[in-house]
Design a protein around this motif. Structure first.
Motif, short mmCIF file in Angstrom:
data_model
loop_
_atom_site.label_atom_id
_atom_site.label_comp_id
_atom_site.label_asym_id
_atom_site.label_seq_id
_atom_site.Cartn_x
_atom_site.Cartn_y
_atom_site.Cartn_z
N THR A 30 15.42 17.24 17.45
CA THR A 30 15.40 17.28 18.92
C THR A 30 16.80 17.56 19.46
N LEU A 31 17.79 16.91 18.86
CA LEU A 31 19.16 17.11 19.36
C LEU A 31 19.63 18.54 19.11
N MET A 32 19.30 19.08 17.92
CA MET A 32 19.70 20.45 17.61
C MET A 32 19.06 21.42 18.61
N ASN A 33 17.78 21.19 18.87
CA ASN A 33 17.07 22.05 19.83
C ASN A 33 17.71 21.96 21.21
N THR A 34 18.08 20.74 21.59
CA THR A 34 18.68 20.54 22.91
C THR A 34 20.06 21.19 22.97
N LEU A 35 20.81 21.00 21.89
CA LEU A 35 22.19 21.49 21.83
C LEU A 35 22.27 23.01 21.91
N PHE A 36 21.37 23.67 21.18
CA PHE A 36 21.44 25.13 21.13
C PHE A 36 20.37 25.78 22.02
N ASN A 37 19.72 24.95 22.80
CA ASN A 37 18.75 25.42 23.77
C ASN A 37 17.73 26.38 23.16
N LYS A 69 26.17 32.78 14.03
CA LYS A 69 25.30 32.60 12.86
C LYS A 69 25.42 31.12 12.50
N LEU A 70 24.42 30.42 12.88
CA LEU A 70 24.49 28.96 12.74
C LEU A 70 23.69 28.50 11.53
N THR A 71 24.32 27.72 10.71
CA THR A 71 23.58 27.10 9.60
C THR A 71 23.51 25.61 9.86
N VAL A 72 22.31 25.13 9.87
CA VAL A 72 22.14 23.68 10.04
C VAL A 72 21.65 23.13 8.70
N VAL A 73 22.40 22.22 8.17
CA VAL A 73 22.00 21.62 6.89
C VAL A 73 21.48 20.22 7.16
N GLY A 212 18.35 13.30 23.22
CA GLY A 212 17.86 14.67 23.03
C GLY A 212 16.48 14.84 23.65
N SER A 213 16.25 16.01 24.22
CA SER A 213 14.91 16.33 24.74
C SER A 213 14.87 17.80 25.13
N VAL A 214 13.75 18.44 24.86
CA VAL A 214 13.63 19.83 25.30
C VAL A 214 12.63 19.91 26.46
N GLU A 215 12.17 18.75 26.86
CA GLU A 215 11.20 18.70 27.95
C GLU A 215 11.91 18.93 29.29
N GLU A 216 11.34 19.83 30.10
CA GLU A 216 11.97 20.11 31.39
C GLU A 216 11.25 19.32 32.49
N VAL A 217 12.04 18.65 33.31
CA VAL A 217 11.47 17.81 34.37
C VAL A 217 12.13 18.19 35.70
N LYS A 246 29.24 15.99 26.89
CA LYS A 246 30.57 15.87 26.25
C LYS A 246 30.52 16.44 24.83
N LEU A 247 29.46 16.05 24.10
CA LEU A 247 29.32 16.55 22.72
C LEU A 247 29.23 18.07 22.71
N ARG A 248 28.40 18.62 23.59
CA ARG A 248 28.21 20.07 23.62
C ARG A 248 29.50 20.80 23.98
N GLU A 249 30.19 20.24 25.00
CA GLU A 249 31.46 20.86 25.42
C GLU A 249 32.46 20.88 24.27
N MET A 250 32.55 19.73 23.62
CA MET A 250 33.55 19.60 22.57
C MET A 250 33.26 20.50 21.38
N LEU A 251 31.98 20.54 21.01
CA LEU A 251 31.62 21.33 19.82
C LEU A 251 31.62 22.82 20.08
N LEU A 252 30.95 23.21 21.14
CA LEU A 252 30.66 24.63 21.29
C LEU A 252 31.58 25.36 22.26
N ARG A 253 32.29 24.65 23.10
CA ARG A 253 33.14 25.37 24.05
C ARG A 253 34.61 25.14 23.73
#
Ligand code: GTP
Ligand code: MG
Length: 414
Positions: A30-37, A69-73, A212-217, A246-253
């Protein structure tokens, strides 16, 4: 629980669940899905594994002009076994294997590092269950094993299930345990002025507590990712609800490039140095003079040939000793046999002598008997001359028995 990432930016992300959580289903996918949309494969992992195995999956993602090219292990089964002591080994081996593959490429004569598919792990997201309790020693041991190999970012998963004050205390407890046990989690760099402020403040927020959540409200007039509960809504991207942004900003931006650099300059460099030292390469000779690769190779070759010669000599010596030992054993056996033979011979002679003695005793007896018989017969002959016929007949039958006995005794002695 643990997730590893890499960025073509090749980015390897390692998802790792704290072994002390003793369960998966902690919210990695769920978190991976949320993180990478996006919606990565949502195959549920089996939780009845005999051991830990790693499931790398590579995805092509595109954001603006950046192709990722993202590899998730995923660490499947981590923390599910009763005996968790060796759980971290496949993870350490996996990380080392990626370093080794890169090192092999680097050492090739024709290298192609430019378009090399870098599978080295850039981040390890260490998922901690929101228990509010302290970390288990197994967590600390696992993180200690990994901290020199990968950038560890601890995160508290399902942070919506712990109250605000408990979460605050939990974060402090985790950080102080990590510090007192000498575990080095990744610190966002503060040297570069452009990021000093943001990174210092983010370092103070570690470990990030995420939802984490991919549900849109619909909240107000906006659609947001959230988790709906009877008492309210937890918005994933609301910074007062959790640290997801914060996690997303730090990791991906802000720090993606730094994470890649740290992996290369710190973790890979350490692996490379240890590996080359293990192979016998050094930069300086005993007099502190620089060593050329050629000299190192020659020295190593000499050392190898010396070792080989030494081993050959040892084997030859072992063989000679073995032959000598066998020879001595055979000689000892021969001596024992000879002794036994002599002993039997002596016994045989002894028996023979005894028999001889018995035989001569019997012969002596027989002679004496014969003499007595002759004497008796003579005596009887003389007395018969003056006696009657019937009486003579009885006497003859009386003497027939001893004469038969003497014959039998004579046969036995032969
Ligand atoms: P495995 O791959 O099977 O180990 O599971 P996982 O770690 O990938 O967990 P997954 O993302 O499949 O989530 C498991 C359950 O937890 C699902 O029901 C999710 O909806 C729920 N979940 C995920 N994230 C959160 C969260 O942040 N908070 C809460 N309360 N539930 C969550
Ligand atoms: Mg999953």
């Amino acid at each position: 629980m643990l997730i590893l990432f890499s960025f073509l930016l090749y980015f390897q992300l390692f998802v790792f669940v704290s072994p002390s959580s003793g369960e998966t289903g902690i919210g990695k996918s769920t978190l991976m899905n949320t993180l990478f949309n996006t919606l990565f494969e949502a195959e549920e992992a089996s939780h009845y594994q005999n051991g830990v195995y790693l499931r790398p999956r590579t995805y092509d993602l595109k954001e603006s002009n950046v192709q990722l090219k993202l590899t998730v292990v995923d660490t499947v089964g981590f923390g599910d076994q009763i005996n968790k002591e060796e759980s971290f080994k496949p993870i350490v081996d996996y990380i080392d294997t990626q370093f080794e593959t890169y090192l092999q490429e680097e050492m090739k004569i024709k290298r192609s590092l430019f378009d090399y598919h870098d599978t080295r792990i850039h981040i390890c997201l260490y998922f901690i269950a929101p228990t509010g309790h302290s970390l288990k020693s197994l967590d600390l041991v696992t993180m200690k094993k990994l901290d020199s190999k990968v950038n560890i970012i601890p995160i508290i998963a399902k942070a919506d299930t712990i109250s605000k004050s408990e979460l605050h205390k939990f974060k402090i407890k985790i950080m102080s345990e990590l510090v007192s046990n000498g575990v080095q989690i990744h610190q966002f760099p503060t040297e570069d002025e452009a990021v000093t402020e943001i990174n210092s403040s983010m370092n103070a927020h570690l470990p990030f507590a995420v939802v984490g959540s991919v549900e849109e409200v619909k909240v107000g007039n906006k659609m947001v990712k959230a988790r709906l509960y009877p008492w309210g809504t937890v918005q994933v991207e609301n910074e007062s609800h959790c640290d997801f942004v914060k996690l997303r900003e730090m990791l991906l931006r802000v720090n993606m490039e730094d994470l890649r650099e740290q992996t290369h300059a710190r973790h890979y460099e350490l692996y490379r140095r240890c590996k080359l030292e293990e192979l016998g390469f050094t930069d300086t000779d005993p007099d502190n003079k620089p060593f050329s690769l050629q000299e190192t190779y020659e020295a190593k070759r000499k050392e190898f040939l010396g070792d080989l010669q030494h081993k050959e000599d040892e084997m030859r010596q072992m063989f000679v000793n073995k032959v000598k030992e066998t020879e001595a054993e055979l000689k000892e056996k021969e001596r024992e046999l000879h002794e036994r033979f002599e002993q039997l011979k002596r016994m045989h002679q002894e028996e023979k002598r005894n028999l001889e003695e018995k035989r001569s005793d019997l012969e002596e007896e027989m002679n004496a008997f014969n003499r007595r018989k002759v004497a008796a017969e003579t005596l009887m002959g003389q007395s018969l001359q003056g006696s009657s016929q019937p009486f003579r007949k009885d006497k003859k039958s009386f003497f027939s028995l001893p004469s038969a006995c003497s014959l039998t005794a004579g046969r036995n002695l032969n």
